[in-house]
Write a protein that holds these residues in place. Structure first.
Motif, PDB file in Angstrom:
ATOM      1  N   LEU A  52    -116.823 -16.286  36.174  1.00 56.57           N
ATOM      2  CA  LEU A  52    -115.771 -15.424  35.617  1.00 56.57           C
ATOM      3  C   LEU A  52    -115.917 -14.046  36.243  1.00 56.57           C
ATOM      4  N   ARG A  53    -115.000 -13.716  37.143  1.00 53.24           N
ATOM      5  CA  ARG A  53    -115.159 -12.479  37.908  1.00 53.24           C
ATOM      6  C   ARG A  53    -113.845 -11.741  38.117  1.00 53.24           C
ATOM      7  N   CYS A  54    -112.735 -12.251  37.575  1.00 56.44           N
ATOM      8  CA  CYS A  54    -111.415 -11.735  37.911  1.00 56.44           C
ATOM      9  C   CYS A  54    -110.830 -10.927  36.753  1.00 56.44           C
ATOM     10  N   THR A  55    -110.873  -9.617  36.873  1.00 57.63           N
ATOM     11  CA  THR A  55    -110.322  -8.732  35.847  1.00 57.63           C
ATOM     12  C   THR A  55    -108.827  -8.951  35.664  1.00 57.63           C
ATOM     13  N   LYS A  56    -108.124  -9.170  36.740  1.00 53.89           N
ATOM     14  CA  LYS A  56    -106.669  -9.349  36.664  1.00 53.89           C
ATOM     15  C   LYS A  56    -106.319 -10.595  35.861  1.00 53.89           C
ATOM     16  N   SER A  57    -107.047 -11.673  36.062  1.00 51.68           N
ATOM     17  CA  SER A  57    -106.815 -12.891  35.277  1.00 51.68           C
ATOM     18  C   SER A  57    -107.067 -12.634  33.803  1.00 51.68           C
ATOM     19  N   LEU A  58    -108.147 -11.923  33.499  1.00 54.02           N
ATOM     20  CA  LEU A  58    -108.503 -11.663  32.110  1.00 54.02           C
ATOM     21  C   LEU A  58    -107.401 -10.878  31.397  1.00 54.02           C
ATOM     22  N   LYS A  59    -106.913  -9.836  32.051  1.00 53.84           N
ATOM     23  CA  LYS A  59    -105.868  -9.012  31.442  1.00 53.84           C
ATOM     24  C   LYS A  59    -104.546  -9.764  31.331  1.00 53.84           C
ATOM     25  N   LEU A  60    -104.237 -10.571  32.345  1.00 49.71           N
ATOM     26  CA  LEU A  60    -103.007 -11.355  32.315  1.00 49.71           C
ATOM     27  C   LEU A  60    -103.023 -12.359  31.171  1.00 49.71           C
ATOM     28  N   LEU A  61    -104.136 -13.049  31.012  1.00 49.68           N
ATOM     29  CA  LEU A  61    -104.240 -14.040  29.936  1.00 49.68           C
ATOM     30  C   LEU A  61    -104.227 -13.371  28.564  1.00 49.68           C
ATOM     31  N   ALA A  62    -104.837 -12.199  28.458  1.00 48.43           N
ATOM     32  CA  ALA A  62    -104.816 -11.481  27.184  1.00 48.43           C
ATOM     33  C   ALA A  62    -103.397 -11.069  26.815  1.00 48.43           C
ATOM     34  N   GLU A  63    -102.663 -10.525  27.783  1.00 45.37           N
ATOM     35  CA  GLU A  63    -101.281 -10.110  27.522  1.00 45.37           C
ATOM     36  C   GLU A  63    -100.425 -11.317  27.154  1.00 45.37           C
ATOM     37  N   PHE A  64    -100.630 -12.415  27.872  1.00 43.06           N
ATOM     38  CA  PHE A  64     -99.860 -13.637  27.606  1.00 43.06           C
ATOM     39  C   PHE A  64    -100.124 -14.174  26.206  1.00 43.06           C
ATOM     40  N   THR A  65    -101.390 -14.303  25.804  1.00 45.08           N
ATOM     41  CA  THR A  65    -101.689 -14.882  24.501  1.00 45.08           C
ATOM     42  C   THR A  65    -101.226 -13.984  23.359  1.00 45.08           C
ATOM     43  N   ARG A  66    -101.285 -12.677  23.565  1.00 42.33           N
ATOM     44  CA  ARG A  66    -100.752 -11.767  22.538  1.00 42.33           C
ATOM     45  C   ARG A  66     -99.236 -11.948  22.397  1.00 42.33           C
ATOM     46  N   ALA A  67     -98.557 -12.087  23.533  1.00 42.44           N
ATOM     47  CA  ALA A  67     -97.105 -12.274  23.485  1.00 42.44           C
ATOM     48  C   ALA A  67     -96.729 -13.592  22.812  1.00 42.44           C
ATOM     49  N   MET A  68     -97.573 -14.605  22.991  1.00 43.13           N
ATOM     50  CA  MET A  68     -97.289 -15.912  22.405  1.00 43.13           C
ATOM     51  C   MET A  68     -97.708 -15.993  20.941  1.00 43.13           C
TER      52      MET A  68
END
Length: 390
Positions: free
Chosen positions: A205-221
């Motif tokens: 697990l090394r990708c900050t962009k993936s982490l932020k993208l998934l966080a934004e997505f799950t909050r929206a859902m």
């Protein structure tokens, strides 16, 4: 029996253990030497590795000094081993040490360059990148074989930059299965009404962009999707990995896992596998075929990949998985929010219909690898692209 001296950049990397097992299963005797990133080195079957010292993530200067020191002491470190038939250097710094070992044991010993990632320092028009590529060409001039894991590494780097003229052996990052018996697994069904779909992001697990993208997505859902993270976070790449994940209502980090023992269970509890990486966007991240691609598909998780990457090409050729067109939460929502249980099960069935060898490397491939190395050690090899783990 073929004697392989295997020089590795990180003895603690689980992939090193898999390659050692593959060589042993193929009939080779392995002497393992390398650096480590932790104090405790995992066990290897019948092998006590030769410790070359400690290196650190992202500390390029420190790693250079460690390699220079190891080059001076390599004769002492390896004085008790038999003369190897072949030397494998995993990554660029170990290719340099492979040349040193070759000079010690005899100039007729062939070198194999194992390159499974293209570091960002090697890319671009700058002086550092040009110097690094020059060093790679210099140390790789004696390589009898280039061993790599993705066609894109060959096409978009080694051929595009003129970095190597050695024959290429393509060994994909498939799961290693030596028993001959398929591991039993029970993929989780589509969630009942009111329960979330789960996305698994496992491994390095090394990708900050993936982490932020998934966080934004799950909050929206708002609870319709959750993300489960497992593996080894590269804490130096995140401002505060634990704090960030802990503050997200629909994300959870479940810690490390055993590979391969835990794979059926951890992939069996998720519906989708995150096979996207922006860590070196436009470069290595576009070219690699990650372990999680093979592991997730092997155990029934539908992979998510980014369009325009080698992973996307791999999936599109087989008409499986889902492709994200832009790295935005609203585009991920458009991709996933409309999926019905029936559509999901159809996607899973399409993955299950693939030949198991698409995901798994077995005993025959191990023997093929060692046989190929044996031919090189004997002086006979062909200048062709060979895919052992096809």
């Amino acid at each position: 029996m073929l004697h392989v001296l295997y020089l590795v950049h990180d003895l603690c990397d689980p992939a090193v253990g898999r390659r050692v097992s593959m060589l042993q299963a193929g009939g080779a005797r392995v002497t393992l030497a390398g650096f480590r990133r932790r104090e405790t080195v995992p066990g290897f079957d019948g092998i006590v590795p030769i410790d070359l010292g400690v290196t650190e993530n992202r500390a390029f200067g420190q790693r250079l000094l460690a390699v220079a020191k190891a080059a001076l002491t390599l004769g002492t470190k390896l004085k008790s081993i038999d003369r190897p038939d072949i030397v494998i250097g995993r990554n660029l710094e170990m290719l340099a040490l492979a040349n040193r070992a070759r000079a010690m044991f005899g100039a007729d010993i062939p070198i194999v360059y194992e390159c499974l990632d293209i570091h960002r320092l090697l890319l671009g028009p700058g002086g550092v990148a040009r110097s690094m590529r020059g060093a790679e060409r210099f140390f790789g001039r004696n390589a009898a074989l280039l061993l790599t894991s993705s066609p894109a590494f060959v096409r978009d780097y080694f051929e595009a930059y003129g970095q190597s003229h050695a024959p290429v052996l393509l060994l994909q990052n498939k799961m290693l299965q030596l028993s001959g018996a398929d591991a039993a697994f029970h993929p989780t069904p589509s969630p009942p009404e009111g329960e979330p779909w789960r996305i698994g992001w496992f491994g390095a697990l090394r990708c900050t962009k993936s982490l932020k993208l998934l966080a934004e997505f799950t909050r929206a859902m708002d609870g319709r999707f959750e993300v489960v993270l497992r593996g080894r976070p590269a804490h130096v790449e995140f401002d505060d990995f634990d704090g960030f994940v802990g503050s997200e209502p629909h994300m959870r980090f479940e810690g490390a896992y055993r590979n391969p023992q835990d794979l059926p269970a951890i992939y069996g509890e998720v519906h989708f596998s995150w096979a996207i990486d922006f860590f070196e966007e436009g470069m290595n991240s576009n070219w690699l075929l990650p372990n999680r691609l093979y592991e997730g598909c092997r155990f029934g998780a539908v992979p998510l990949a980014m369009k325009g990457t080698e992973t996307a090409r791999f999936l599109a050729e087989r008409r499986i998985g889902l492709l994200l067109d832009e790295p935005r939460a609203d585009r991920l929502t458009a991709l996933l929010a409309v999926i019905s249980p029936q559509e999901f099960e159809a996607m899973r069935e399409a993955i299950a219909a693939q030949d198991n060898h698409t995901w798994v490397c077995g005993l025959a491939e191990c023997r093929g690898l060692v046989e190929r190395l044996g031919h090189i050690a004997g002086g006979g090899y062909r200048d062709v692209l060979v895919e052992v783990a096809a």
